[in-house]
Design an enzyme around this catalytic site. Structure first.
Site, PDB file in Angstrom:
ATOM      1  N   ASP A  41     -13.862 -39.068  28.045  1.00 43.69           N
ATOM      2  CA  ASP A  41     -13.164 -37.849  28.472  1.00 43.69           C
ATOM      3  C   ASP A  41     -14.147 -36.688  28.553  1.00 43.69           C
ATOM      4  O   ASP A  41     -14.683 -36.255  27.529  1.00 43.69           O
ATOM      5  CB  ASP A  41     -12.050 -37.520  27.470  1.00 43.69           C
ATOM      6  CG  ASP A  41     -11.258 -36.307  27.918  1.00 43.69           C
ATOM      7  OD1 ASP A  41     -10.442 -36.445  28.838  1.00 43.69           O
ATOM      8  OD2 ASP A  41     -11.485 -35.208  27.368  1.00 43.69           O
ATOM      9  N   TYR A  46     -17.410 -28.392  29.470  1.00 46.80           N
ATOM     10  CA  TYR A  46     -18.098 -28.870  28.263  1.00 46.80           C
ATOM     11  C   TYR A  46     -19.618 -28.711  28.389  1.00 46.80           C
ATOM     12  O   TYR A  46     -20.363 -28.913  27.430  1.00 46.80           O
ATOM     13  CB  TYR A  46     -17.738 -30.332  27.942  1.00 46.80           C
ATOM     14  CG  TYR A  46     -16.262 -30.569  27.681  1.00 46.80           C
ATOM     15  CD1 TYR A  46     -15.382 -29.515  27.456  1.00 46.80           C
ATOM     16  CD2 TYR A  46     -15.727 -31.856  27.672  1.00 46.80           C
ATOM     17  CE1 TYR A  46     -14.023 -29.735  27.250  1.00 46.80           C
ATOM     18  CE2 TYR A  46     -14.375 -32.085  27.454  1.00 46.80           C
ATOM     19  CZ  TYR A  46     -13.536 -31.014  27.248  1.00 46.80           C
ATOM     20  OH  TYR A  46     -12.195 -31.243  27.029  1.00 46.80           O
ATOM     21  N   LYS A  71     -12.432 -32.658  34.532  1.00 42.08           N
ATOM     22  CA  LYS A  71     -11.374 -31.636  34.686  1.00 42.08           C
ATOM     23  C   LYS A  71     -11.897 -30.434  35.453  1.00 42.08           C
ATOM     24  O   LYS A  71     -13.037 -30.005  35.229  1.00 42.08           O
ATOM     25  CB  LYS A  71     -10.889 -31.152  33.309  1.00 42.08           C
ATOM     26  CG  LYS A  71     -10.572 -32.274  32.339  1.00 42.08           C
ATOM     27  CD  LYS A  71     -10.096 -31.781  30.984  1.00 42.08           C
ATOM     28  CE  LYS A  71     -10.027 -32.931  29.989  1.00 42.08           C
ATOM     29  NZ  LYS A  71     -11.259 -33.149  29.213  1.00 42.08           N
ATOM     30  N   HIS A 104      -7.491 -28.394  34.166  1.00 40.80           N
ATOM     31  CA  HIS A 104      -7.727 -28.190  32.729  1.00 40.80           C
ATOM     32  C   HIS A 104      -6.640 -27.326  32.078  1.00 40.80           C
ATOM     33  O   HIS A 104      -6.149 -27.651  30.985  1.00 40.80           O
ATOM     34  CB  HIS A 104      -9.115 -27.569  32.526  1.00 40.80           C
ATOM     35  CG  HIS A 104      -9.755 -27.936  31.237  1.00 40.80           C
ATOM     36  ND1 HIS A 104     -11.087 -28.228  31.114  1.00 40.80           N
ATOM     37  CD2 HIS A 104      -9.240 -28.067  29.992  1.00 40.80           C
ATOM     38  CE1 HIS A 104     -11.361 -28.519  29.855  1.00 40.80           C
ATOM     39  NE2 HIS A 104     -10.264 -28.426  29.157  1.00 40.80           N
TER      40      HIS A 104
HETATM   41  N1  NAP Z   1      -7.852 -30.673  27.661  1.00 40.52           N
HETATM   42  C1  NAP Z   1      -8.222 -29.792  26.765  1.00 40.52           C
HETATM   43  O1  NAP Z   1      -7.949 -28.581  26.864  1.00 40.52           O
HETATM   44  C2  NAP Z   1      -8.994 -30.264  25.588  1.00 40.52           C
HETATM   45  C3  NAP Z   1      -9.192 -29.396  24.477  1.00 40.52           C
HETATM   46  C4  NAP Z   1      -9.884 -29.883  23.373  1.00 40.52           C
HETATM   47  C5  NAP Z   1     -10.363 -31.189  23.379  1.00 40.52           C
HETATM   48  N2  NAP Z   1     -10.195 -32.004  24.467  1.00 40.52           N
HETATM   49  C6  NAP Z   1     -10.734 -33.394  24.499  1.00 40.52           C
HETATM   50  O2  NAP Z   1     -10.281 -34.106  23.347  1.00 40.52           O
HETATM   51  C7  NAP Z   1     -11.419 -34.539  22.585  1.00 40.52           C
HETATM   52  C8  NAP Z   1     -11.120 -34.564  21.104  1.00 40.52           C
HETATM   53  O3  NAP Z   1     -10.693 -33.316  20.635  1.00 40.52           O
HETATM   54  P1  NAP Z   1     -11.576 -32.407  19.664  1.00 40.52           P
HETATM   55  O4  NAP Z   1     -12.994 -32.667  19.943  1.00 40.52           O
HETATM   56  O5  NAP Z   1     -11.053 -31.012  19.786  1.00 40.52           O
HETATM   57  O6  NAP Z   1     -11.152 -32.847  18.203  1.00 40.52           O
HETATM   58  P2  NAP Z   1     -11.002 -34.161  17.286  1.00 40.52           P
HETATM   59  O7  NAP Z   1     -11.362 -35.399  18.026  1.00 40.52           O
HETATM   60  O8  NAP Z   1      -9.657 -34.033  16.665  1.00 40.52           O
HETATM   61  O9  NAP Z   1     -12.071 -33.871  16.142  1.00 40.52           O
HETATM   62  C9  NAP Z   1     -13.444 -33.876  16.363  1.00 40.52           C
HETATM   63  C10 NAP Z   1     -14.116 -33.443  15.058  1.00 40.52           C
HETATM   64  O10 NAP Z   1     -13.783 -34.361  14.006  1.00 40.52           O
HETATM   65  C11 NAP Z   1     -14.963 -34.964  13.487  1.00 40.52           C
HETATM   66  N3  NAP Z   1     -14.646 -36.390  13.300  1.00 40.52           N
HETATM   67  C12 NAP Z   1     -14.422 -37.305  14.259  1.00 40.52           C
HETATM   68  N4  NAP Z   1     -14.119 -38.503  13.731  1.00 40.52           N
HETATM   69  C13 NAP Z   1     -14.155 -38.337  12.400  1.00 40.52           C
HETATM   70  C14 NAP Z   1     -13.949 -39.227  11.327  1.00 40.52           C
HETATM   71  N5  NAP Z   1     -13.650 -40.504  11.531  1.00 40.52           N
HETATM   72  N6  NAP Z   1     -14.069 -38.728  10.053  1.00 40.52           N
HETATM   73  C15 NAP Z   1     -14.379 -37.433   9.849  1.00 40.52           C
HETATM   74  N7  NAP Z   1     -14.583 -36.538  10.842  1.00 40.52           N
HETATM   75  C16 NAP Z   1     -14.479 -36.990  12.108  1.00 40.52           C
HETATM   76  C17 NAP Z   1     -16.042 -34.737  14.528  1.00 40.52           C
HETATM   77  O11 NAP Z   1     -17.312 -34.584  13.898  1.00 40.52           O
HETATM   78  P3  NAP Z   1     -18.699 -35.207  14.460  1.00 40.52           P
HETATM   79  O12 NAP Z   1     -18.678 -35.143  15.960  1.00 40.52           O
HETATM   80  O13 NAP Z   1     -19.709 -34.282  13.849  1.00 40.52           O
HETATM   81  O14 NAP Z   1     -18.783 -36.600  13.933  1.00 40.52           O
HETATM   82  C18 NAP Z   1     -15.609 -33.405  15.151  1.00 40.52           C
HETATM   83  O15 NAP Z   1     -16.043 -32.329  14.360  1.00 40.52           O
HETATM   84  C19 NAP Z   1     -12.493 -33.513  22.990  1.00 40.52           C
HETATM   85  O16 NAP Z   1     -13.794 -33.922  22.617  1.00 40.52           O
HETATM   86  C20 NAP Z   1     -12.254 -33.427  24.472  1.00 40.52           C
HETATM   87  O17 NAP Z   1     -12.770 -34.562  25.133  1.00 40.52           O
HETATM   88  C21 NAP Z   1      -9.504 -31.553  25.560  1.00 40.52           C
END
Ligand code: NAP
Length: 274
Positions: A41, A46, A71, A104
């Site tokens: 994704d 980004y 996006k 987005h």
């Molecule tokens: N459409 C939108 O508006 C939108 C908005 C936000 C996000 N997204 C997409 O959704 C994806 C995921 O969302 P997100 O990045 O906001 O948050 P998330 O996946 O809920 O959390 C990511 C965070 O959690 C940590 N983490 C991941 N797996 C872990 C585990 N098993 N144990 C402990 N910590 C862990 C990661 O650290 P490390 O990386 O340091 O390991 C990072 O700091 C994004 O990367 C993006 O692709 C889309």
């Protein structure tokens, strides 16, 4: 999982927001591929399309076995500029097509005199890009019901709505609407950016199922027929987050997770000034 146009989409996606546009992106994507992820994704905003694209091209897996999402960003809305944005993202990533292209965020009245028209024009560009084959599926992100309704009378309706979703933040109204209309919901921030991982109930269930708190969150989402998109740049966590297909959370525990109360942040798309 299947999209409403019949295309298959791998059950879990690999998030890339905040992944730096350098060696870290190359290593994270390669690690994800080695662990079995086939769905990445990404997004223009980004600011890592170059390295994510390079990692995808060099990962050793055939392009047709991968599912790549991108996006169109808020500054790129409108018919012509959406089509230009798509071409630019494809070029930056060195790819011929995306498997899924999303709007987005919806346009709002703080930013535009006629946001409905902007959303419709942006969506028309998505439809045309889909018909041209530059994208194999199209959808939206952060759309609430009233945003979806602005485009539901158009020739093709969204196949996906990617929203913030995790235990304690279920956005039930929009999720129900999407399910009724056969629009697949994808869960971003499925770990609440790791804020959920020290929650007592989630930890109790992790112990009970011999899993980790992260796996409980992701499995819960998956059992709700929603597609989780966890992000990590840490190899052990990348591996951990995909190991959710060998257990099942029981009904009573799903009910406990349904009832979970947590603090969360949720951006209102209608009050965003960007
Ligand atoms: N459409 C939108 O508006 C939108 C908005 C936000 C996000 N997204 C997409 O959704 C994806 C995921 O969302 P997100 O990045 O906001 O948050 P998330 O996946 O809920 O959390 C990511 C965070 O959690 C940590 N983490 C991941 N797996 C872990 C585990 N098993 N144990 C402990 N910590 C862990 C990661 O650290 P490390 O990386 O340091 O390991 C990072 O700091 C994004 O990367 C993006 O692709 C889309």
């Amino acid at each position: 999982m299947k999209l409403r146009n019949g295309n298959e989409i791998p059950d879990i996606g690999f998030g890339t927001w905040k992944t730096p546009n350098d060696e870290i992106a190359l290593k994270a994507v390669q690690c994800a591929i080695d662990c079995g992820y086939r769905h990445i994704d990404g997004a223009y905003i980004y600011k890592n399309e170059e390295m994510i694209g390079k990692a995808i091209r060099n990962c050793g897996i055939k392009r047709e076995e991968l599912f790549i999402t991108n996006k169109v960003w808020n500054s790129q809305r409108g018919y012509q500029s959406t089509l230009q944005a798509l071409d630019r993202s494809l070029e930056t990533m060195g790819l011929d097509y995306f498997d899924l292209y999303l709007i987005h965020w919806p346009a709002n009245s703080l930013m535009y005199e006629n946001p409905v028209e902007v959303n419709r024009q942006t969506w028309q560009a998505m439809i045309d890009a889909y018909k041209q084959g530059k994208v194999k599926a199209i959808g939206v992100s952060n759309f609430r019901i009233h945003h979806l309704e602005q485009i539901m009378d158009m020739e093709i309706i969204p196949m996906v709505n990617q929203i913030k979703y995790h235990p304690g933040l279920l956005q039930k109204e929009v999720v129900d609407y999407c399910k009724e209309n056969d629009i697949l919901v994808e869960a971003y921030s499925p770990l609440a950016r790791s804020a959920l991982l020290d929650n007592d109930i989630i930890n109790e269930l992790a112990q009970k199922y011999h899993k980790t708190p992260s796996q409980i969150c992701l499995r819960y989402i998956y059992q709700n027929d929603i597609l989780p998109l966890p992000k990590s740049v840490t190899p052990s966590r990348i591996q951990e987050n995909i190991n959710i297909f060998d257990f099942e959370i029981g009904k009573a525990d799903m009910d406990r997770l349904d009832a979970l109360k947590v603090d969360y942040e949720l951006q209102d798309p209608d009050t965003m000034e960007r």
